[in-house]
Design an enzyme around this catalytic site. Structure first.
Site, PDB file in Angstrom:
ATOM      1  N   ASP A  13       0.827  -1.191   0.000  1.00 17.94           N
ATOM      2  CA  ASP A  13       0.000   0.000   0.000  1.00 17.94           C
ATOM      3  C   ASP A  13       0.866   1.248   0.000  1.00 17.94           C
ATOM      4  OD1 ASP A  13      -2.800   1.075   0.604  1.00 17.94           O
ATOM      5  OD2 ASP A  13      -1.618   2.042   2.162  1.00 17.94           O
ATOM      6  N   GLU A  67       1.762  -0.413  -4.985  1.00 19.41           N
ATOM      7  CA  GLU A  67       0.770   0.585  -5.424  1.00 19.41           C
ATOM      8  C   GLU A  67       1.523   1.896  -5.620  1.00 19.41           C
ATOM      9  OE1 GLU A  67      -3.253   2.824  -3.780  1.00 19.41           O
ATOM     10  OE2 GLU A  67      -1.523   2.572  -2.511  1.00 19.41           O
TER      11      GLU A  67
HETATM   12  C1  GLC Z   1      -4.049   3.185  -0.520  1.00 23.32           C
HETATM   13  C2  GLC Z   1      -5.278   2.318  -0.356  1.00 23.32           C
HETATM   14  C3  GLC Z   1      -6.424   3.165   0.123  1.00 23.32           C
HETATM   15  C4  GLC Z   1      -6.034   3.756   1.461  1.00 23.32           C
HETATM   16  C5  GLC Z   1      -4.731   4.541   1.351  1.00 23.32           C
HETATM   17  C6  GLC Z   1      -4.178   4.871   2.698  1.00 23.32           C
HETATM   18  O1  GLC Z   1      -4.179   4.097  -1.539  1.00 23.32           O
HETATM   19  O2  GLC Z   1      -5.560   1.644  -1.550  1.00 23.32           O
HETATM   20  O3  GLC Z   1      -7.617   2.448   0.226  1.00 23.32           O
HETATM   21  O4  GLC Z   1      -7.063   4.595   1.922  1.00 23.32           O
HETATM   22  O5  GLC Z   1      -3.735   3.807   0.692  1.00 23.32           O
HETATM   23  O6  GLC Z   1      -3.673   3.718   3.315  1.00 23.32           O
END
Ligand code: GLC
Length: 543
Positions: A201, A270
């Site tokens: 994440d 991500e």
């Molecule tokens: C990422 C996740 C999202 C979350 C954010 C903070 O983007 O996909 O759902 O709110 O991180 O952890």
């Protein structure tokens, strides 16, 4: 399935655990619910599941705010449930990828509770602390994605702490070697449990600029990004200093060295940066960094053959031996059927979108409900759960509309998801698209999804081949996948209008129509023109 390289070209089904299946009647999905649905997931012919966070959390950001990385939140079950889940998934040949939220913790994590007490405790520098400016205001102009200033005052220390998301999600200080080691120890705990990989994440948010330089202003015409536009002032800055700092690559290499000790385990980052495609390429280069990464490029509202081609070509030009993962939907954005389909979304279009996603070069994340073609669920203000939506209503309605429960059985209470009223409402439209309805219809989106993925497993060229785009009508996305001497021509008509593709010097060898999309082109194949009905797909081997 090759146990070490399974992820290359693999399809990863994203499970949002709150909304897959509620086994204990509290209105929220759980680990036993996932176990109960493993046969269903196996029937989709996907290779892996990525489960969004189920760790101990006050749930301010629905699990993306973790207060104990080594515990399962009681809402989702127990460690024994998770061990059973891994075993049961593996028995069905499904890999298990879990979410790791490394860049920040919950403010209820023991590390933060200690860090915030004083400027001189053992964990004093585990988070990003900074003195106020002389006028008492925040140390710099950084903003939080979920609204407002990225700094929150801590009276005990007379200092501010950094949070890139909610104020209850303080950012860890990755410049500290002790923090990096503690984080890696937590990751290793799950490797020892036998997980097959991690979705990382917000990996671009681990480091911040130690000089705390202000982010520069961004001109109006460039204010766009991950799911927000200029409705959110976050879009008014170039985020050069609060994320994607050069040190991130060093941490990724430390993480990879650990992962390499567990053969077959993979990392999926991500990525969200000022140039996410370049960052995807940078973070996946060589054998020492991440295995693969996805970004928000195909998670925006832009839907045209030109945009998809430009995105993939730009990445291909820089990615070298790195590896992409593509997603057209997830728990952070409006459902793709609505985002791209608008009023025109119909089962034919959704089958085509799924086939397109599964035909790009790279791995794929397919979000739960996309196999049913679910649309964005309408949510009223008083039903909102997502703090992001509450902060930006009504210009941005948050992420609840893509997080509503799965509809399993049309005639059961709450569509078979739960015996109790679920945490988010199930839309009437979803109920009529329930799994049992679609299972009974051989032409459904669900059966097409299963059929296509079974067919794809036999097409190595789609899993591992190169990709080259071909010029076509503006409504048509056309490319050739090549593996050794095999060349597959792939066409998608992204419009509801019929279109044509001129073969020019491409010579069709065998038209492939056993992929279950049932668009019946073969009789329409003329010597030099392929007729593409609205929202159709076309696959053929070419010389
Ligand atoms: C990422 C996740 C999202 C979350 C954010 C903070 O983007 O996909 O759902 O709110 O991180 O952890």
């Amino acid at each position: 399935m090759n146990q070490v390289t399974w992820w290359r070209g693999g399809v990863i089904y994203q499970v949002y655990p709150r909304s897959l299946m509620d086994s204990n009647g509290d209105g929220v999905g759980d680990l036993q619910g996932i176990i109960a649905k493993l046969d269903y997931i196996a029937s989709l012919n996907v290779d892996a599941i990525w489960i969004s966070p189920f760790f101990k959390s006050p749930m301010k950001d629905f699990g993306y705010d973790i207060s104990d990385y080594l515990e399962i939140d009681p809402l989702f079950g127990t460690m024994a449930d998770f061990e059973q889940l891994i075993e049961q998934a593996h028995q069905r040949n499904i890999k298990v990828v879990i979410d790791q939220v490394l860049s920040h913790t919950s403010d209820q994590h023991a590390w933060f509770e200690q860090s915030r007490q004083s400027r001189d405790n053992d964990k004093a520098d585990w988070y990003v602390w900074a003195d106020p400016k002389d006028d008492g205001s925040a140390p710099n102009n950084w903003l939080a994605i979920f609204g407002g200033c990225a700094w929150e005052w801590e009276p005990r220390r007379q200092q501010y702490y950094l949070h890139n998301f909610l104020k209850s999600q303080p950012d860890l200080n990755f410049h500290s070697p002790q923090v990096r080691q503690a984080v890696l120890n937590n990751v290793e705990f799950w490797l020892k449990k036998g997980v097959d990989g991690f979705r990382l994440d917000a990996i671009t948010f681990c480091y911040h600029d130690e000089q705390l330089r202000d982010n520069p202003a961004k001109p109006k015409d460039q204010r766009q990004g991950r799911g927000f536009s200029e409705d959110n002032p976050y879009a008014y800055q170039y985020h050069y200093y609060n994320n994607t700092r050069p040190q991130t690559v060093g941490f990724i290499e430390e993480l990879r060295a650990l992962i390499n000790r567990y053969p077959g385990a993979v990392t999926l980052g991500e990525v969200s940066s000022e140039d996410s495609l370049a960052t995807m390429a940078e973070y996946t280069q060589g054998e020492d960094r991440l295995h693969m990464a996805y970004s928000f490029e195909l998670l925006t509202d832009d839907f045209s053959a030109a945009y998809i081609r430009q995105t993939v070509e730009e990445l291909e030009a820089s990615i070298g031996d790195g590896w992409p993962c593509w997603a057209i939907g997830n728990h952070d954005v409006q459902r793709v059927a609505t985002r791209w389909g608008k009023q025109q979304a119909n089962p034919t279009m959704i089958k085509m979108l799924n086939a397109m996603l599964f035909s790009l070069r790279g791995s794929v994340c397919s979000y739960q409900g996309e196999e049913l073609g679910l649309t964005e669920a309408p949510i009223e203000f008083n039903q909102l759960q997502d703090p992001f939506g509450i902060a930006f209503w009504p210009m941005f309605k948050g992420r609840d509309g893509c997080r509503t429960p799965m509809p399993w059985v049309k005639s059961e209470d709450n569509a078979g998801f739960s015996h109790t009223q679920p945490w988010l409402p199930i839309s009437a439209q979803h109920i009529s698209s329930a799994v049992d309805v679609q299972e009974a219809d051989s032409e459904s989106v669900l059966n097409s999804y299963r059929h296509f993925l079974a067919w794809r497993k036999q097409q190595n060229v789609l899993i591992a081949g190169d990709i080259q785009f071909v010029n076509a009508h503006p409504n048509v996305l056309a490319f050739v996948r090549t593996l050794g001497s095999q060349r597959m021509l792939v066409l998608f008509n992204l419009s509801i209008q019929q279109s044509q593709f001129e073969l020019a010097d491409i010579k069709v060898n065998t038209v492939l129509d056993d992929h279950g999309l049932a668009t019946g082109h073969q009789d329409k194949l003329q010597p030099s023109t392929i007729v593409l009905p609205g929202f159709s797909s076309f696959y053929a081997f070419v010389d």
